[in-house]
Scaffold this active site. Structure first.
Site, PDB file in Angstrom:
ATOM      1  N   GLU A 319      -2.342  52.003 -16.209  1.00 27.37           N
ATOM      2  CA  GLU A 319      -3.189  51.037 -16.898  1.00 27.37           C
ATOM      3  C   GLU A 319      -3.853  51.664 -18.126  1.00 27.37           C
ATOM      4  O   GLU A 319      -5.052  51.577 -18.344  1.00 27.37           O
ATOM      5  CB  GLU A 319      -4.225  50.458 -15.929  1.00 27.37           C
ATOM      6  CG  GLU A 319      -3.574  49.706 -14.785  1.00 27.37           C
ATOM      7  CD  GLU A 319      -4.560  49.084 -13.813  1.00 27.37           C
ATOM      8  OE1 GLU A 319      -4.205  48.071 -13.193  1.00 27.37           O
ATOM      9  OE2 GLU A 319      -5.686  49.621 -13.680  1.00 27.37           O
ATOM     10  N   ARG A 352      -4.819  59.645  -7.618  1.00 32.90           N
ATOM     11  CA  ARG A 352      -4.497  58.270  -7.213  1.00 32.90           C
ATOM     12  C   ARG A 352      -3.033  57.940  -7.512  1.00 32.90           C
ATOM     13  O   ARG A 352      -2.497  58.302  -8.557  1.00 32.90           O
ATOM     14  CB  ARG A 352      -5.407  57.268  -7.920  1.00 32.90           C
ATOM     15  CG  ARG A 352      -6.865  57.427  -7.546  1.00 32.90           C
ATOM     16  CD  ARG A 352      -7.742  56.403  -8.254  1.00 32.90           C
ATOM     17  NE  ARG A 352      -7.793  55.131  -7.552  1.00 32.90           N
ATOM     18  CZ  ARG A 352      -7.452  53.970  -8.084  1.00 32.90           C
ATOM     19  NH1 ARG A 352      -6.980  53.902  -9.308  1.00 32.90           N
ATOM     20  NH2 ARG A 352      -7.564  52.856  -7.382  1.00 32.90           N
ATOM     21  N   ARG A 369       6.842  45.780  -9.626  1.00 32.92           N
ATOM     22  CA  ARG A 369       5.629  46.604  -9.554  1.00 32.92           C
ATOM     23  C   ARG A 369       5.435  47.219  -8.170  1.00 32.92           C
ATOM     24  O   ARG A 369       4.943  48.341  -8.040  1.00 32.92           O
ATOM     25  CB  ARG A 369       4.432  45.742  -9.948  1.00 32.92           C
ATOM     26  CG  ARG A 369       3.082  46.385  -9.732  1.00 32.92           C
ATOM     27  CD  ARG A 369       2.002  45.524 -10.353  1.00 32.92           C
ATOM     28  NE  ARG A 369       0.675  45.897  -9.891  1.00 32.92           N
ATOM     29  CZ  ARG A 369      -0.451  45.372 -10.353  1.00 32.92           C
ATOM     30  NH1 ARG A 369      -0.393  44.436 -11.289  1.00 32.92           N
ATOM     31  NH2 ARG A 369      -1.622  45.749  -9.885  1.00 32.92           N
ATOM     32  N   ASP A 398      -2.264  45.380  -5.141  1.00 31.25           N
ATOM     33  CA  ASP A 398      -3.640  45.649  -5.572  1.00 31.25           C
ATOM     34  C   ASP A 398      -4.643  44.912  -4.696  1.00 31.25           C
ATOM     35  O   ASP A 398      -5.285  43.961  -5.143  1.00 31.25           O
ATOM     36  CB  ASP A 398      -3.815  45.238  -7.031  1.00 31.25           C
ATOM     37  CG  ASP A 398      -5.072  45.811  -7.658  1.00 31.25           C
ATOM     38  OD1 ASP A 398      -5.708  46.685  -7.041  1.00 31.25           O
ATOM     39  OD2 ASP A 398      -5.421  45.394  -8.776  1.00 31.25           O
ATOM     40  N   GLU A 426     -12.758  42.311  -4.638  1.00 30.93           N
ATOM     41  CA  GLU A 426     -12.200  41.873  -5.918  1.00 30.93           C
ATOM     42  C   GLU A 426     -11.312  40.642  -5.783  1.00 30.93           C
ATOM     43  O   GLU A 426     -11.442  39.695  -6.549  1.00 30.93           O
ATOM     44  CB  GLU A 426     -11.411  43.023  -6.552  1.00 30.93           C
ATOM     45  CG  GLU A 426     -10.765  42.667  -7.872  1.00 30.93           C
ATOM     46  CD  GLU A 426      -9.991  43.829  -8.480  1.00 30.93           C
ATOM     47  OE1 GLU A 426      -9.362  43.625  -9.524  1.00 30.93           O
ATOM     48  OE2 GLU A 426     -10.019  44.940  -7.904  1.00 30.93           O
TER      49      GLU A 426
END
Length: 712
Positions: A319, A352, A369, A398, A426
């Protein structure tokens, strides 16, 4: 503002969370009135250690709140003579530094617990209680365990109750060595994916002066067994990059001191490009000698300020974050460079694995992904240094409400691994909706990877036992902020509490953790306990019912991720597609006709997911593209399942609000009003989800609801 003023303004049941020890006006309802044990009048804690002093303070305060007894404390060895061994009181300490404690336990009892483990034993006849451990941290965890059991004991009906006196002999050993919290806080005071107010660590580009609130947060974490924290966002911005320098190291050390008193090691999220951004170098190539030397020198400066510094948490090449890919190096090259700098001090690199192409073309159906973490890291197994730990998200996407378990678990036998959860909600309602996440985490922990045959569950990889790795454990993204109740939604405290308890002991059930948290927070009124526990335990299924169906995920508004938007990411670069058309929906991740993702699992799971006949309904659309008329194992078609669950979910959300309204007058009024408002909003928002999802798929498929309900 002084600490005392700050603390007074935040005092109350919301702020106390589960550490109120039944001191609120409402929490004594349903509790048995029990006399203080004889040992509660005196505490012997003769070791000169900050963590032992913390344990002494916590025990003294807790006993006073529970029994109204202010215990006398003995903190010097010359006051604790042999006669005291036969007098009523609590003896707390470590085997090596407190001979009075050591001789109270047999050699086998002492040998049964190591590190942060502990033993508690009561001699009721003599009025003595012994709390012993190998380390001061173990003694602190024992203190919190004892106080927890004393609170729970207030809800047990009588001494004849079979569950009474559970605390009279306790032996505990944490299952996971690393039990970590990741703060995603920014130095400007904002929190990425924070839903409970501003940061308690930073404001206006500086560290906060309210060190008291940070200490109180350390209390909450330590009470559940947390032993590590990183205090800044993994997306490290320019100013946070300076945390490694003299500009901020004294502030970092001040925060580290507060956590140290509660047995918690401090880590920092570090910017991989630091040698360029603050070091004046022209490269961050991990194989460049100047770069390596820069990290060696800067790391030594960090340890000079913070001798027990835990290490670095790194997000790289993901990202738009910098990383070793820029220099045609791999993740092992990057991680091992930092490991070399940390090794002389016993520090860890936590790297990570959330690495994927975030600029893919939505027209390309072959790029997946979900494959990314495995494809990047599996070939590197065995190349990482022993003080490197890979931090792997629970799923490959995610933190969705439902997704497959990451196949990277069970794929890296020679590499240290930590399991990453997200406590902050989230994608699960952002602490505006009630969503108790422990059942979701239990599914992940109990998932059998078959890496070494049957019985190779994720929890055995996370705790290091399956592969006998030196470093392992849990990490999770925090859900707290400066809100008066810490978590925005008071009931979201259950997720923070539950994470710590599960990290300590993954065998605890969702029901056990919910019951504990409700009783510790609200007291023992059985109606209150039953209703709130029921709300928690049903909430995850309810949220899943009215949001994304059958494991397909997403369907949220881009960027802020709150609220329904079925095509919000469908034509984006982020790789989070559902591929719905007029015929069907789902992502084909099979080997036969799709992206081949299913083959990343060991054979037993790969075969189960590959076949539409054996794939579990709840993950069908994660692995397969099927017609709307496909019949699920439940007997319903996919389209009817979508309609039914979304109507049901909205109804269930309204029931949650109604259930809470019945508790008015039985819980603290401020908490009642705050939760009531959140539940009303959730009920209304669930209708929005219902109508937008159902309408989208009705218009897409043209298939009527069998029950003729209103779809727009």
């Amino acid at each position: 503002m002084s600490r005392s003023v700050i603390q007074k303004s935040l005092a109350g049941p919301q702020y106390d969370a589960w550490l109120g020890y039944l001191s609120g006006d409402y929490s004594r309802q349903g509790a048995s009135i029990k006399a203080a044990p004889a040992w509660a009048e005196r505490i012997y804690a003769i070791e000169n250690h900050k963590v032992i002093s913390t344990a002494l303070g916590e025990l003294t305060q807790g006993l006073e709140k529970l029994f109204g007894v202010k215990a006398k404390t003995v903190t010097a060895a010359n006051q604790a003579d042999e006669q005291a061994l036969n007098a009523p009181g609590v003896w707390i300490g470590t085997w090596s530094e407190n001979p009075f404690v050591a001789q109270a336990f047999s050699e086998s009892e002492r040998a049964a617990v190591q590190g942060e483990g502990y033993v508690i034993r009561e001699d009721e006849e003599q009025g003595r209680l012994w709390v012993g451990a190998e380390t001061p941290q173990g003694a602190l965890y024992a203190t919190f365990h004892l106080l927890r059991e004393l609170v729970l004991d207030q809800g047990r009906s009588s001494e004849t109750d079979p569950s009474a006196k559970k605390w009279s002999y306790i032996t505990e050993q944490p299952r996971n060595a690393l039990r970590m919290i990741n703060q995603w806080d920014n130095v400007d005071g904002s929190i990425e994916r924070g839903y409970a107010g501003e940061s308690i660590f930073y404001e206006n580009g500086e560290f906060t002066r309210d060190i008291g609130r940070i200490r109180d947060y350390a209390r909450l974490l330590a009470s559940t067994g947390i032993n590590a924290i990183s205090i800044n966002n993994v997306n490290v911005h320019q100013r946070e990059t300076l945390f490694l320098t003299e500009r901020f190291l004294s502030d970092v050390a001040r925060v580290a001191s507060e956590f140290r008193d509660y047995g918690i090691r401090l880590f920092l999220s570090a910017n991989y490009a630091s040698p360029m951004e603050i070091g004046g170098l022209l490269t961050a190539d991990p194989l460049d000698e100047q770069v390596r030397e820069w990290w060696n020198i800067q790391t030594a400066k960090v340890y000079a300020a913070i001798p027990d510094f835990g290490g670095y948490l790194i997000k790289a090449d993901s990202e738009n974050r910098p990383g070793p890919f820029t220099y045609n190096r791999d993740h092992a090259d990057g991680a091992n460079m930092l490991a070399e700098a940390l090794r002389p001090f016993g520090g860890l690199v936590i790297w990570r694995c959330f690495v994927y192409n975030c600029k893919q073309d939505w027209r390309d159906r072959s790029t997946d992904r979900a494959r990314a973490a495995y494809d990047h890291f599996k070939p590197l197994d065995g190349r990482f240094a022993d003080n490197v730990i890979l931090q792997i998200k629970n799923g490959p996407m995610d933190f969705q409400v439902r997704e497959a378990v990451s196949p990277l678990f069970g794929a890296m036998e020679k590499t240290n691994q930590v399991l990453e959860f997200q406590i902050t909600q989230e994608y699960t309602g952002q602490q505006r909706h009630l969503c108790y996440l422990i059942p979701q985490w239990k599914v992940v922990l109990d998932f059998d990877t078959y890496a070494k045959g049957q019985g190779s569950e994720v929890k055995r990889i996370a705790d290091g036992s399956l592969y006998n790795r030196p470093h392992s454990g849990f990490a999770a993204v925090s859900n707290i902020g400066a809100d008066a109740c810490w978590t925005g939604h008071p009931l979201a405290q259950a997720n923070l509490y539950g994470y710590g308890r599960l990290a300590w002991n993954p065998e605890l059930s969702s029901e056990e953790i919910a019951d504990e948290w409700v009783r510790l927070t609200f007291g023992h009124d059985e109606e209150v306990v039953g209703q709130i526990s029921g709300m928690l335990l049903n909430s995850l299924d309810i949220y899943e019912n009215y949001t994304a169906p059958l494991g397909v995920g997403w369907m949220v508004n881009p960027d802020h991720h709150y609220g329904p938007n079925v095509d919000g990411y469908e034509y984006s670069k982020w790789g989070t597609y559902h591929f719905a058309d007029c015929h069907g929906i789902g992502v084909d991740r099979t080997v036969k006709s799709g992206t081949g993702y299913a083959l990343q699992y060991h054979r037993e799971n790969a075969e189960r997911y590959e076949s539409v006949e054996t794939c579990p309904d709840e993950l069908l659309l994660f692995f397969h593209h099927v017609p709307y008329t496909h019949v699920l194992h439940s007997g319903k078609t996919v389209i009817q399942h979508i309609y039914d669950t979304h109507f049901l979910g909205a109804e269930q959300a309204e029931v949650l609000a109604e259930t809470w309204r019945k508790l008015e007058g039985k819980v603290d009024p401020e908490i009642f009003e705050k939760v009531a408002s959140r539940q009303e909003d959730q009920a209304e928002h669930a209708k929005e989800w219902r109508d937008m999802i159902n309408t989208y798929f009705y218009r897409k498929s043209g298939i009527e609801d069998e029950q003729g309900r209103t779809i727009y």
